[in-house]
Design an enzyme around this catalytic site. Structure first.
Site, PDB file in Angstrom:
ATOM      1  N   GLY A 171     -31.108  -9.033  40.329  1.00 24.54           N
ATOM      2  CA  GLY A 171     -32.388  -8.510  40.778  1.00 24.54           C
ATOM      3  C   GLY A 171     -33.052  -7.711  39.673  1.00 24.54           C
ATOM      4  O   GLY A 171     -32.782  -7.916  38.481  1.00 24.54           O
ATOM      5  N   GLU A 208     -27.077  -8.967  36.724  1.00 19.50           N
ATOM      6  CA  GLU A 208     -28.025  -9.928  36.148  1.00 19.50           C
ATOM      7  C   GLU A 208     -29.419  -9.420  36.489  1.00 19.50           C
ATOM      8  O   GLU A 208     -29.867  -9.532  37.631  1.00 19.50           O
ATOM      9  CB  GLU A 208     -27.789 -11.316  36.728  1.00 19.50           C
ATOM     10  N   VAL A 254     -33.534  -1.580  40.356  1.00 16.38           N
ATOM     11  CA  VAL A 254     -32.494  -1.518  41.381  1.00 16.38           C
ATOM     12  C   VAL A 254     -31.116  -1.655  40.739  1.00 16.38           C
ATOM     13  O   VAL A 254     -30.153  -1.000  41.146  1.00 16.38           O
ATOM     14  CB  VAL A 254     -32.719  -2.616  42.440  1.00 16.38           C
ATOM     15  N   GLY A 255     -31.030  -2.492  39.706  1.00 10.35           N
ATOM     16  CA  GLY A 255     -29.751  -2.713  39.049  1.00 10.35           C
ATOM     17  C   GLY A 255     -29.181  -1.448  38.428  1.00 10.35           C
ATOM     18  O   GLY A 255     -27.960  -1.239  38.430  1.00 10.35           O
ATOM     19  N   CYS A 303     -36.054 -14.680  36.251  1.00  9.34           N
ATOM     20  CA  CYS A 303     -35.722 -13.634  35.281  1.00  9.34           C
ATOM     21  C   CYS A 303     -35.735 -14.145  33.845  1.00  9.34           C
ATOM     22  O   CYS A 303     -35.971 -13.381  32.911  1.00  9.34           O
ATOM     23  CB  CYS A 303     -34.371 -13.017  35.612  1.00  9.34           C
TER      24      CYS A 303
END
Length: 488
Positions: free
Chosen positions: A231, A253, A235-236, A290
């Protein structure tokens, strides 16, 4: 089977259940706004039940003969092949992807399932020498136990399976939290395939919920040992920080800001090919990938010819109903994302950029836009653009191209186009990314090759041997065959 009726549930310990939360996640078709399903969210209690079920089931699964485990994945693969048309339709409805995108996702997922069949047999240990006479060092590779998989909305079936399948094949159990924009394709559908393939109950669980309901319970829970997240980097960072504070391994990722670089040695045919690669790199699934090329960087010596061809090609892309076989650009995932992209274009133009192609925003349908003339220090040059908007960036010579490409805080993917393969490889080695492709698209994913990024694009790798590293741990057991002398 009606996927959006039968699979829009929680799946815990082999049972399809309704969540006990106080509100529903509504699953919409992003093109026409049709309500596909309403799923009552799972609470922290149900997250705990899913993890406990996984923990119980994993003990027997870990000692199951790997040749037996792999039979499940052979059956899942056959089911995906048999149900491909149905799955493609579900992807189009839930994600707004075109048929080309949906077919690509399903076929690539099949490749990863084939690899998972082989991974079941790849958990290999070693026997190492010792400086102590009569001593044997055995290094066992064991499953970590339970893996949490948090999947994105853009390729939820493929990206979900990229973690779910190898984790299960290597003897783990899994709890999946799909993105709330893709709860069926990224959650219920995967669970149903494994259920029908005979996976024992409890080994794969799906909880459809949101941080607003459960907070960090999914990450903080004591059972999972690995958190596999795909994501945004925003947030990661949080996922990685919480996982680290609880001594959990995180495979992240995250976002990208990839560049496709066109060097100065291409002839007319090479430029035509680079144009096609650039269009695919930016506009597959509306740029909601991404690894998409945010920037098309072109040497000034070929800038005019490339730009004319690229602009004409982008302007010809047809946006519309993803079910129409002629549609190349479908809707973005929701209204919020459409608004973000519209504001981004407005900001770029206010900063002095020029729109070589200016697309309209019609509901969730965002037509392609090509911008050029942004200042090098513009924040837009260093952020991920998750939609059909691309920046055209000229450069003077290879050294400047390297500098510009490496100025990004991200480092996921990239591509370089040149008439010399070895020049391309040399250039690729200088770019700070986890993946770089010579004379290809920035959007690539294969089951045997390590997938992941550098810098703010994530941590860890997936696929092939990297999946073994991600979802197993090593245990040293020494055996003293002869008597030895101790120091005390």
């Amino acid at each position: 089977m009606s996927y959006f009726t039968d699979l829009a549930h929680q799946y815990i310990d082999g049972e399809w259940r309704t969540g006990s939360g106080s509100w529903d996640i509504i699953d919409f078709n992003p093109y026409n706004g049709e309500k596909l399903a309403a799923i009552t969210v799972a609470t922290a209690l149900e997250v705990d039940e899913a993890y406990r079920a996984a923990e119980r089931a994993q003990r027997a699964w870990a000692v199951t003969n790997p040749y037996t485990r792999r039979l499940v994945f052979e059956r899942v693969l056959r089911l995906v092949e048999e149900r491909q048309d149905e799955i493609v339709e579900a992807i189009i409805d839930e994600l707004g992807g075109t048929r080309v995108k949906a077919v690509y996702e399903v076929r690539t997922a099949q490749d990863f399932l084939r690899e998972a069949i082989q991974l079941a047999l790849r958990s290999e240990g070693r026997i190492l020498p010792s400086p102590v006479d009569g001593k044997e060092n055995r290094v066992y590779r064991l499953p970590v136990g339970v893996v949490a998989v948090i999947s994105p909305f853009n390729f939820p079936f493929l990206v979900g399976l990229k973690s779910v399948a190898p984790a299960l094949a290597l003897g783990n159990a899994v709890v999946v939290k799909p993105n709330q924009n893709a709860p069926v394709v990224g959650g219920g559908l995967i669970a149903k395939l494994f259920e029908d393939a005979g996976l024992p109950a409890g080994l794969l669980n799906v909880v459809v919920t949101d941080i607003a309901e459960i907070g960090d319970a999914l990450i903080e829970h004591p059972v999972p040992k690995v958190i596999s997240f795909a994501g945004s980097d925003r947030v990661g960072r949080h996922v990685g920080a919480v996982a680290g504070s609880h001594f959990k391994r995180a495979v992240l990722e995250l976002s990208g800001n990839s560049a496709l670089v066109v060097l100065d040695d291409l002839d007319a045919e090479g430029l035509d090919y680079a144009v096609e690669a650039a269009v695919a790199s930016r506009f597959i699934y509306q740029g909601q990938v991404c690894t998409s090329a945010n920037q098309i960087m072109v040497d000034r010596s070929v800038e005019r010819e490339f730009t004319e061809k690229f602009v004409a090609r982008v302007a010809s892309l047809k946006a519309g109903d993803p079910r129409d076989p002629e549609t190349q650009i479908g809707p973005v995932i929701n209204t919020s994302q459409a608004d973000v992209l519209t504001a981004l274009v407005d900001q770029a133009l206010a900063e002095g950029a020029t729109a070589l192609v200016r697309g309209r925003t019609l509901g969730n349908l965002v037509e392609p836009t090509v911008l050029t003339g942004l200042a090098e220090d513009s924040p837009l040059m260093r952020q991920e653009i998750f939609g059909p908007v691309v920046l055209l960036v000229p450069f003077d010579g290879e050294e400047e191209a390297v500098r510009l490409a490496n100025s990004s805080p991200y480092g996921l993917s990239g591509a370089v186009h040149t008439s010399s393969v070895e020049r391309g490889v040399s250039f690729a080695r200088r770019i700070d990314t986890g993946m770089m492709h010579v004379n290809g698209s920035t959007v690539q994913d294969e089951p045997m090759v390590a997938f992941g990024g550098e810098k703010s694009s994530g941590f860890g790798r997936l696929a092939g041997d990297s999946a073994v590293e991600a979802f197993t741990t090593q245990k040293w057991i020494s055996v003293q065959h002869d008597r030895t002398e101790f120091p005390l």
